[in-house]
Design a protein around this motif. Structure first.
Motif, PDB file in Angstrom:
ATOM      1  N   ARG A  50     -12.199   7.162  16.741  1.00 26.03           N
ATOM      2  CA  ARG A  50     -11.959   7.297  18.181  1.00 26.03           C
ATOM      3  C   ARG A  50     -13.118   8.029  18.874  1.00 26.03           C
ATOM      4  N   SER A  51     -13.704   8.991  18.175  1.00 28.42           N
ATOM      5  CA  SER A  51     -14.805   9.738  18.814  1.00 28.42           C
ATOM      6  C   SER A  51     -16.159   9.051  18.560  1.00 28.42           C
ATOM      7  N   GLN A  52     -16.161   8.016  17.718  1.00 31.47           N
ATOM      8  CA  GLN A  52     -17.451   7.391  17.362  1.00 31.47           C
ATOM      9  C   GLN A  52     -17.728   6.079  18.093  1.00 31.47           C
ATOM     10  N   VAL A  53     -16.679   5.375  18.504  1.00 30.69           N
ATOM     11  CA  VAL A  53     -16.903   4.065  19.124  1.00 30.69           C
ATOM     12  C   VAL A  53     -16.418   4.064  20.566  1.00 30.69           C
ATOM     13  N   SER A  54     -17.034   3.185  21.342  1.00 30.87           N
ATOM     14  CA  SER A  54     -16.651   3.073  22.750  1.00 30.87           C
ATOM     15  C   SER A  54     -17.087   1.695  23.228  1.00 30.87           C
ATOM     16  N   ARG A  82     -19.834  -2.868  13.531  1.00 32.75           N
ATOM     17  CA  ARG A  82     -19.812  -2.474  12.117  1.00 32.75           C
ATOM     18  C   ARG A  82     -18.890  -1.294  11.821  1.00 32.75           C
ATOM     19  N   GLU A  83     -18.803  -0.326  12.721  1.00 32.77           N
ATOM     20  CA  GLU A  83     -17.929   0.844  12.479  1.00 32.77           C
ATOM     21  C   GLU A  83     -16.471   0.402  12.295  1.00 32.77           C
ATOM     22  N   LEU A  84     -16.098  -0.684  12.998  1.00 33.49           N
ATOM     23  CA  LEU A  84     -14.702  -1.137  12.959  1.00 33.49           C
ATOM     24  C   LEU A  84     -14.472  -2.157  11.849  1.00 33.49           C
ATOM     25  N   ILE A  85     -15.539  -2.491  11.120  1.00 34.99           N
ATOM     26  CA  ILE A  85     -15.451  -3.584  10.148  1.00 34.99           C
ATOM     27  C   ILE A  85     -15.802  -3.096   8.743  1.00 34.99           C
ATOM     28  N   LEU A  86     -17.057  -2.791   8.550  1.00 34.98           N
ATOM     29  CA  LEU A  86     -17.515  -2.227   7.275  1.00 34.98           C
ATOM     30  C   LEU A  86     -18.785  -1.437   7.572  1.00 34.98           C
ATOM     31  N   PRO A  87     -18.722  -0.118   7.427  1.00 35.79           N
ATOM     32  CA  PRO A  87     -19.894   0.682   7.787  1.00 35.79           C
ATOM     33  C   PRO A  87     -20.987   0.596   6.722  1.00 35.79           C
ATOM     34  N   ALA A  88     -21.402  -0.624   6.408  1.00 38.16           N
ATOM     35  CA  ALA A  88     -22.417  -0.836   5.369  1.00 38.16           C
ATOM     36  C   ALA A  88     -23.791  -0.438   5.900  1.00 38.16           C
ATOM     37  N   PRO A  89     -24.636   0.172   5.044  1.00 34.38           N
ATOM     38  CA  PRO A  89     -26.013   0.456   5.476  1.00 34.38           C
ATOM     39  C   PRO A  89     -26.709  -0.864   5.842  1.00 34.38           C
ATOM     40  N   THR A  90     -27.504  -0.849   6.885  1.00 34.91           N
ATOM     41  CA  THR A  90     -28.096  -2.083   7.420  1.00 34.91           C
ATOM     42  C   THR A  90     -28.842  -2.883   6.348  1.00 34.91           C
ATOM     43  N   HIS A  91     -29.545  -2.189   5.442  1.00 38.31           N
ATOM     44  CA  HIS A  91     -30.356  -2.926   4.466  1.00 38.31           C
ATOM     45  C   HIS A  91     -29.494  -3.676   3.440  1.00 38.31           C
ATOM     46  N   THR A  92     -28.196  -3.396   3.397  1.00 41.98           N
ATOM     47  CA  THR A  92     -27.351  -4.099   2.414  1.00 41.98           C
ATOM     48  C   THR A  92     -26.727  -5.371   2.998  1.00 41.98           C
ATOM     49  N   ILE A  93     -26.892  -5.580   4.300  1.00 40.63           N
ATOM     50  CA  ILE A  93     -26.136  -6.641   4.983  1.00 40.63           C
ATOM     51  C   ILE A  93     -26.748  -8.030   4.750  1.00 40.63           C
ATOM     52  N   LEU A 271      -6.475  -6.431  17.199  1.00 45.29           N
ATOM     53  CA  LEU A 271      -5.844  -6.049  18.468  1.00 45.29           C
ATOM     54  C   LEU A 271      -5.173  -4.686  18.346  1.00 45.29           C
ATOM     55  N   TYR A 272      -4.500  -4.492  17.222  1.00 45.31           N
ATOM     56  CA  TYR A 272      -3.847  -3.196  16.983  1.00 45.31           C
ATOM     57  C   TYR A 272      -4.892  -2.071  17.044  1.00 45.31           C
ATOM     58  N   GLU A 273      -6.002  -2.274  16.338  1.00 34.08           N
ATOM     59  CA  GLU A 273      -7.025  -1.215  16.273  1.00 34.08           C
ATOM     60  C   GLU A 273      -7.708  -1.005  17.624  1.00 34.08           C
ATOM     61  N   ALA A 274      -8.038  -2.103  18.306  1.00 36.25           N
ATOM     62  CA  ALA A 274      -8.710  -1.973  19.607  1.00 36.25           C
ATOM     63  C   ALA A 274      -7.817  -1.212  20.580  1.00 36.25           C
ATOM     64  N   HIS A 275      -6.518  -1.460  20.497  1.00 32.28           N
ATOM     65  CA  HIS A 275      -5.565  -0.790  21.383  1.00 32.28           C
ATOM     66  C   HIS A 275      -5.458   0.688  21.013  1.00 32.28           C
ATOM     67  N   GLU A 276      -5.316   0.948  19.711  1.00 33.92           N
ATOM     68  CA  GLU A 276      -5.214   2.341  19.233  1.00 33.92           C
ATOM     69  C   GLU A 276      -6.458   3.149  19.592  1.00 33.92           C
ATOM     70  N   LEU A 277      -7.616   2.482  19.578  1.00 42.56           N
ATOM     71  CA  LEU A 277      -8.884   3.184  19.839  1.00 42.56           C
ATOM     72  C   LEU A 277      -9.190   3.288  21.327  1.00 42.56           C
TER      73      LEU A 277
END
Ligand code: F0G
Length: 444
Positions: A50-54, A82-93, A271-277
């Protein structure tokens, strides 16, 4: 092999949680079910997020022009979130990049459906021609993070085409299990072309699905069906992109085809997560449309989901010809979270809707026609009001299933209301001129 630090960084903020919330496992464990056999979710710590994404964070990542250095966080419509999906380091994607698909409109289509505002989100315009790329970029990235030796899936065609491509990009051997003779030509061509080991099973999709789970468990191959919760995390981005495309003011309805029900599950969670956040203040309702001959979810809904039905599936829309959907419980939850509905439509309705979508120059594969046919039916029965905003999902590209399209237009399909028959002519100027004049006169 990834460094230990990258691995910890990628997986520390998420966990695997059984759908009933009772069992939790580290995200770095290879598992697809809980010890008690329940489906798993990738669980994000929403309080920290909640404090990291907007909205502003995601808006600032929308890139205006593609450049030679592909940064997946700005180039991909999946990794933007990515924060809401998989916080993978960019070089691994492992990214093509995917997503950033258009929202189309056409007056013919909104009029046919019976609403003022109908938008079609075209997931068939992803790199391999279906929405599966959004899940596969995440699934294959996770496979690499986990140092998988090989990947596998059962498929009605699109998952296998996508997995074959992403595995080739990652340099991973890919094994696909497909029901022999039951997948569309374009999809089979892709799997073969991208170099996947293609196992044609004498059975249907449900048989192939059962088998691939056994094989993955026995041989330690990484399973990339939507049973794998990381796949669904990627597919959530379809919803995030829709919400962002509407400037975070959600439409009233999102209508999509349902087969194995991975997308329904992913959409509900998104939708659940977007609403909660706090990214959105209202929740769109989901409508999952099944083909009549492959409608176990719809049939279960008639019992209020107190009884889980399975069927022997048969439909022209081979992508959704599934009798025992893997994400059933997750999809039930998605409808509960969003006050959603499910219905079925006939093959005839699917093909006529597809022909109309195709005739506007947008085009899609048969399963996608279910979204538009279903939206029309929901307007007809009063579930969707004509002043509500509807987003339909087109899940696959027109070129995926040339046989179904050509059969429709050449007369091998009953009640093909929009058949555009090819014209056989003598090779003379006068014959061609006569025909063209006749057609132009009819067009005006
Ligand atoms: N539309 C298309 C074009 C599909 O390929 C699929 C699924 C669906 C809709 C249904 O989505 O399974 O999430 O409910 N295709 C899978 C495959 C099963 O193997 O390609 P779902």
């Amino acid at each position: 092999m990834l460094q230990e630090k990258s691995l910890n960084e990628a997986l520390a903020t998420i966990s695997l949680r059984s759908i009933d919330g009772q069992e939790t496992y580290p995200a770095g464990q290879v598992r697809y079910l809980s010890d008690s056999g329940a489906l798993l979710d990738v669980w994000h710590d929403l309080d920290t997020l909640r404090s990291q994404v907007s909205r502003a964070l995601f808006d600032q990542r929308v890139r205006s022009a593609p450049g030679p250095q592909v940064d997946p966080v700005t180039a991909s419509g999946v990794w933007r979130y990515r924060e809401l999906i998989l916080p993978a380091p960019t070089h691994t994607i492992i990214s093509r990049p995917e997503g950033n698909t258009p929202l189309y409109e056409h007056p013919c289509l909104s009029e046919w459906v019976g609403v003022d505002q109908l938008y079609l989100k075209h997931e068939g315009e992803n790199p391999t021609g279906s929405f599966k790329d959004r899940g596969m970029t995440v699934g294959v990235t996770q496979a690499m993070i986990m140092s998988a030796q090989a990947v596998a899936c059962a498929s009605t065609g699109n998952t296998s085409a996508s997995m074959a491509a992403y595995a080739a990009r990652a340099g991973l051997p890919a094994f696909i299990f497909i029901p022999a003779g039951k997948i569309a030509a374009g999809k089979l061509a892709q799997a073969l072309a991208y170099g996947a080991h293609t196992l044609q099973i004498n059975g249907d999709f449900d048989d192939a699905m059962r088998l691939v789970q056994q094989v993955c468990n026995e041989l330690g191959i990484y399973l990339l069906n939507s049973l794998n919760p990381f796949r669904l995390e990627g597919q959530k981005s379809i919803v995030f992109e829709i919400l962002q495309g509407f400037n975070w003011q959600p439409p009233d309805w999102i209508v999509l085809p349902g087969g194995n029900l991975g997308n329904t599950a992913a959409f509900g969670k998104a939708l659940y997560e977007a609403h909660e956040l706090g990214l959105i203040n209202t929740l769109p309702r989901l409508a999952t449309i099944q083909a009549e001959g492959a409608s176990p979810f719809y049939q279960s809904s008639l019992t209020g989901f107190s009884e889980r039905k399975s069927v022997k599936a048969h439909t022209i829309a081979t992508a959704i010809s599934i009798g025992n959907p893997v994400s059933y419980e997750r999809a039930v939850r998605a409808l509960r979270w969003t006050n959603g509905v499910t219905i079925s439509v006939t093959d005839e309705e699917i093909m006529n809707a597809k022909a109309l979508i195709d005739s506007t120059g947008i085009g899609c594969e048969p399963a996608s026609g279910a979204s538009v046919a279903g939206a029309r039916k929901l307007v007809d029965n009063g579930t969707i009001a004509s002043d509500e905003t509807v987003v339909g999902i087109l899940t696959g590209n027109l070129l995926k299933d040339p046989t179904a399209t050509v059969d429709y237009h050449t007369g091998n399909w009953p009640n093909a209301k929009l058949a555009n028959r090819p014209i056989v002519l003598e090779p003379t100027l006068s014959a061609v001129q006569k025909e063209i004049e006749k057609r132009l006169a009819r067009a005006h």
